[in-house]
Each structure stands twice: as C-alpha cells, then as structure tokens.
Design a protein around this motif. Structure first.
Motif, PDB file in Angstrom:
ATOM      1  N   UNK A 189      34.879  37.848  76.937  1.00  0.00           N
ATOM      2  CA  UNK A 189      34.387  37.330  75.658  1.00  0.00           C
ATOM      3  C   UNK A 189      33.195  36.398  75.863  1.00  0.00           C
ATOM      4  N   UNK A 190      33.255  35.532  76.846  1.00  0.00           N
ATOM      5  CA  UNK A 190      32.196  34.534  77.045  1.00  0.00           C
ATOM      6  C   UNK A 190      30.930  35.145  77.648  1.00  0.00           C
ATOM      7  N   UNK A 191      31.100  36.052  78.599  1.00  0.00           N
ATOM      8  CA  UNK A 191      29.928  36.711  79.188  1.00  0.00           C
ATOM      9  C   UNK A 191      29.211  37.554  78.141  1.00  0.00           C
ATOM     10  N   UNK A 192      29.962  38.340  77.379  1.00  0.00           N
ATOM     11  CA  UNK A 192      29.342  39.205  76.372  1.00  0.00           C
ATOM     12  C   UNK A 192      28.875  38.413  75.158  1.00  0.00           C
ATOM     13  N   UNK A 193      29.600  37.347  74.822  1.00  0.00           N
ATOM     14  CA  UNK A 193      29.180  36.509  73.704  1.00  0.00           C
ATOM     15  C   UNK A 193      27.809  35.903  73.928  1.00  0.00           C
ATOM     16  N   UNK A 194      27.538  35.487  75.161  1.00  0.00           N
ATOM     17  CA  UNK A 194      26.227  34.924  75.478  1.00  0.00           C
ATOM     18  C   UNK A 194      25.127  35.969  75.294  1.00  0.00           C
ATOM     19  N   UNK A 195      25.381  37.189  75.764  1.00  0.00           N
ATOM     20  CA  UNK A 195      24.380  38.255  75.622  1.00  0.00           C
ATOM     21  C   UNK A 195      24.176  38.632  74.157  1.00  0.00           C
ATOM     22  N   UNK A 196      25.253  38.681  73.397  1.00  0.00           N
ATOM     23  CA  UNK A 196      25.147  38.998  71.973  1.00  0.00           C
ATOM     24  C   UNK A 196      24.345  37.935  71.235  1.00  0.00           C
ATOM     25  N   UNK A 197      24.580  36.683  71.580  1.00  0.00           N
ATOM     26  CA  UNK A 197      23.853  35.580  70.939  1.00  0.00           C
ATOM     27  C   UNK A 197      22.360  35.680  71.206  1.00  0.00           C
ATOM     28  N   UNK A 198      22.013  36.002  72.449  1.00  0.00           N
ATOM     29  CA  UNK A 198      20.600  36.148  72.810  1.00  0.00           C
ATOM     30  C   UNK A 198      19.963  37.307  72.057  1.00  0.00           C
ATOM     31  N   UNK A 199      20.697  38.395  71.913  1.00  0.00           N
ATOM     32  CA  UNK A 199      20.156  39.592  71.264  1.00  0.00           C
ATOM     33  C   UNK A 199      20.086  39.453  69.746  1.00  0.00           C
ATOM     34  N   UNK A 200      21.134  38.882  69.142  1.00  0.00           N
ATOM     35  CA  UNK A 200      21.210  38.781  67.690  1.00  0.00           C
ATOM     36  C   UNK A 200      20.517  37.548  67.129  1.00  0.00           C
ATOM     37  N   UNK A 201      20.295  36.535  67.976  1.00  0.00           N
ATOM     38  CA  UNK A 201      19.681  35.310  67.480  1.00  0.00           C
ATOM     39  C   UNK A 201      20.618  34.470  66.640  1.00  0.00           C
ATOM     40  N   UNK A 202      21.917  34.637  66.846  1.00  0.00           N
ATOM     41  CA  UNK A 202      22.939  33.872  66.136  1.00  0.00           C
ATOM     42  C   UNK A 202      23.981  33.376  67.144  1.00  0.00           C
ATOM     43  N   UNK A 203      24.587  32.216  66.890  1.00  0.00           N
ATOM     44  CA  UNK A 203      25.649  31.759  67.789  1.00  0.00           C
ATOM     45  C   UNK A 203      26.821  32.729  67.805  1.00  0.00           C
ATOM     46  N   UNK A 204      27.414  32.896  68.976  1.00  0.00           N
ATOM     47  CA  UNK A 204      28.641  33.674  69.106  1.00  0.00           C
ATOM     48  C   UNK A 204      29.691  32.726  69.671  1.00  0.00           C
ATOM     49  N   UNK A 205      30.732  32.472  68.889  1.00  0.00           N
ATOM     50  CA  UNK A 205      31.738  31.464  69.210  1.00  0.00           C
ATOM     51  C   UNK A 205      33.020  32.143  69.659  1.00  0.00           C
TER      52      UNK A 205
END
Length: 328
Positions: free
Chosen positions: A52-68
């Motif tokens: 969750x944390x590894x992919x959440x960081x990548x998703x946040x970078x790609x989407x431009x939104x925080x992933x919690x």
C-alpha cells in the motif's frame, strides 16, 4: 411555435451537456480531484502495508493528489472489509485485499455483515508472497520436506505448527500440506504472525509456514531451517531451497494480494486505477523494493482478479469442509 422549437432545442443541448459532464467517463477523466484512501485490513509493517505504501507514493506522484494509507486491522480483516462494503463507491476509498480477507473469510465465517462477491469488485492483482516451511533447528532434526513428512508420520500429533489464527495463511497452508501428505500435526494458534514466529524461534513450537519477509532474517542467521517454499517455483531470495511441490506434487499455497473497490464504483474509474497500479508495479524500482520484502509483483485485469477471488473461495471452502475448520 418557433419559440417552443428553439426552447426545446436549447433544453436538449443543455441536457446533453449536463449528461456528458456527469457521465462516468467524465468522472474518470477528472479523477482524482481529492485524496485517495487505501484501506489496509492488517496492522502496519507487513506485506499488505508495504504494498500500500510503495504504490500509494507512486499513485500520488502520478495523480497529483495525496494517497493516504488507512490501517483498519481487527477481526481477521473483516472490520476493513465491512467498511469497504458500505463506503461510497466513488473511487476515493480502495482496499488492499489479501486472499484471507476476500477468499477465505467469506467461506469460513457463517455470518458476515457483507458479501464480498456482491459488495466489492476487483481492481487488480498486485503480488504474491511465498511462504517458507521452517522448523526450529534445535528441536526438529528434519532437513528436507521428505524427512519432515516421515517424522510426522512416525509421530502422529506430536509435532506442532504455529499459525496466526484460524483461517490465516499459515493455518491454511498447513492444512493443505497435512491433507496432501497424510500427516497429523497439531496447530498452536496465536493472535498474529509475530507471536507465532517468536515461539518457533524459541523452540516452543516445531514448525511454521512463515511469510517470506518475516522468515528471511532468521533463516540467514541460522535460527530457522528452511525446508521448502509454498509457490510453484523457487524464489530468488532462497534459490537453494526447493519448493514443497518438488516433494509433494501440485502443492501450492502462496499468499496473494490484490486491490478492490466498492462494487458500484464506475467502471471507468476502476480501469483508470487498474492502469495506474499496473504501471507502477512494472517499474524496476518498485519491483526491487517489493522483492526485498519477499513480494513478487503480479498484475491482472479487473475481471481476472474478480474471477480469482471467486475461484479461490471454492478452493478454500473445500479445504475448510475437509479439515472441519471453525472460526475462532
């Protein structure tokens, strides 16, 4: 008449524009416009949390939104699943889904306040975590899977194995092993994998099917002896350790982990999440980080993952019935 025709045409155009603006496709194009929450059904630190944390960081970078990342442990993962079954289906709450919570629990617990197949839908498979059959080297003389089987058959019910509780991956892997080898090994159930492992390390319990990331440091230090891995092929981090299937043909009992969303989440958003997660899981740095934890990236379409959940429910239902497994 002309006024009515013009008014009607204007109304029709406005209606079409509004429909386009509010269509699922439009939502997906704009999505996400606010933080995304990834619900994890287990405590921090394990394979589910790492993913969750590894992919959440990548998703946040790609989407431009925080992933919690929201850890919601408890009741063998059922608390998190119940939450996901009721939350709004808008793509802003998604959940890590290991096979225990979506494939084992639905057939182990007779009364749950949700129905996985009705209330959730698959986004993608994310990875597999092989387990390792380990023994306490000071207590168990077996050095191979074949020797352990022979020892168990010569001493029925005397050997013990540690699990993280009824329906846990460790429990189910052991029950499949016992069924396929005709052995009788006594379960010692704990409230979690960590205390179970502590007692195997201390020699209070003989055997454990242990997640790779937890077992590796102790195998390398010599505190545990690895006899076999639970996947269909050998793992890179333990190339000298055979698969259990090399001794017990067709044996397989990996932990798999995917991502799910509420069932009514718009398909266009599911597809967008699927594409992003698959993109992230293909990145070399992501695969390297996961491999360090004994997690091997694997992806799928939403339909493939949803089917895997249903197929595995049938598989584990048969195991649970055969072994007469009851929830704690």
């Amino acid at each position: 008449m002309q006024f009515n025709r013009r008014t009607g045409m204007l109304a029709l155009c406005c209606s079409a524009a509004f429909a386009a603006f509010t269509s699922p496709l439009s939502w997906a194009q704009d999505y996400p416009t606010k933080p995304i929450h990834i619900v994890v059904p287990l405590p921090p630190g394990g394979s589910n949390d790492v993913l969750a944390r590894v992919l959440g960081q990548k998703m946040s970078e790609s989407f431009g939104q925080p992933v919690i990342v929201d850890n919601k442990p408890g009741a063998a993962g059922n608390i998190a699943t119940a939450f996901m079954a009721k939350v709004e289906a808008d793509g802003y709450n998604i959940a890590v889904a290991p096979n225990q919570t979506v494939a084992v629990n639905p057939v182990l617990y007779p009364k749950l306040p949700f129905n996985v197949n009705r209330d959730l839908t698959g986004i993608t498979m994310m990875g597999r975590v092989p387990m390792v059959l380990v023994v306490s080297p000071d207590k168990v003389q077996a050095t191979t899977v074949a020797e352990l089987i022979a020892l168990a058959k010569a001493n029925p019910d005397k050997l013990t194995y540690a699990s993280a509780g009824s329906g846990s991956p460790q429990h189910m892997a052991a029950e499949v092993f016992k069924s396929m080898t005709g052995t009788s090994i006594t379960q010692i159930a704990y409230k979690g994998s960590a205390p179970a492992l502590v007692d195997v390390l201390g020699g209070q319990v003989d055997v454990m099917f242990c997640p790779m990331n937890s077992a590796l440091p102790h195998i390398r230090s010599g505190k545990l002896r690895a006899l076999g891995t639970t996947g269909s092929k050998r793992v890179e981090l333990l190339t000298n350790v055979p698969t259990i299937a090399e001794t017990v043909p067709k044996y397989e009992s990996d932990i798999w982990i995917g991502m799910v969303a509420p069932a009514k989440t718009p398909k266009a958003i599911i597809n967008k999440l699927n594409a992003e997660l698959r993109r992230s899981l293909a990145l070399p740095d992501v695969q390297a980080k996961l491999a360090e934890q004994g997690i091997y990236a694997e992806t799928s379409t939403p339909a493939e993952f949803t089917k895997l959940i249903a197929d595995d429910q049938k598989r584990w239902a048969a195991v649970i019935k055969s072994a007469n497994i009851k929830p704690e």
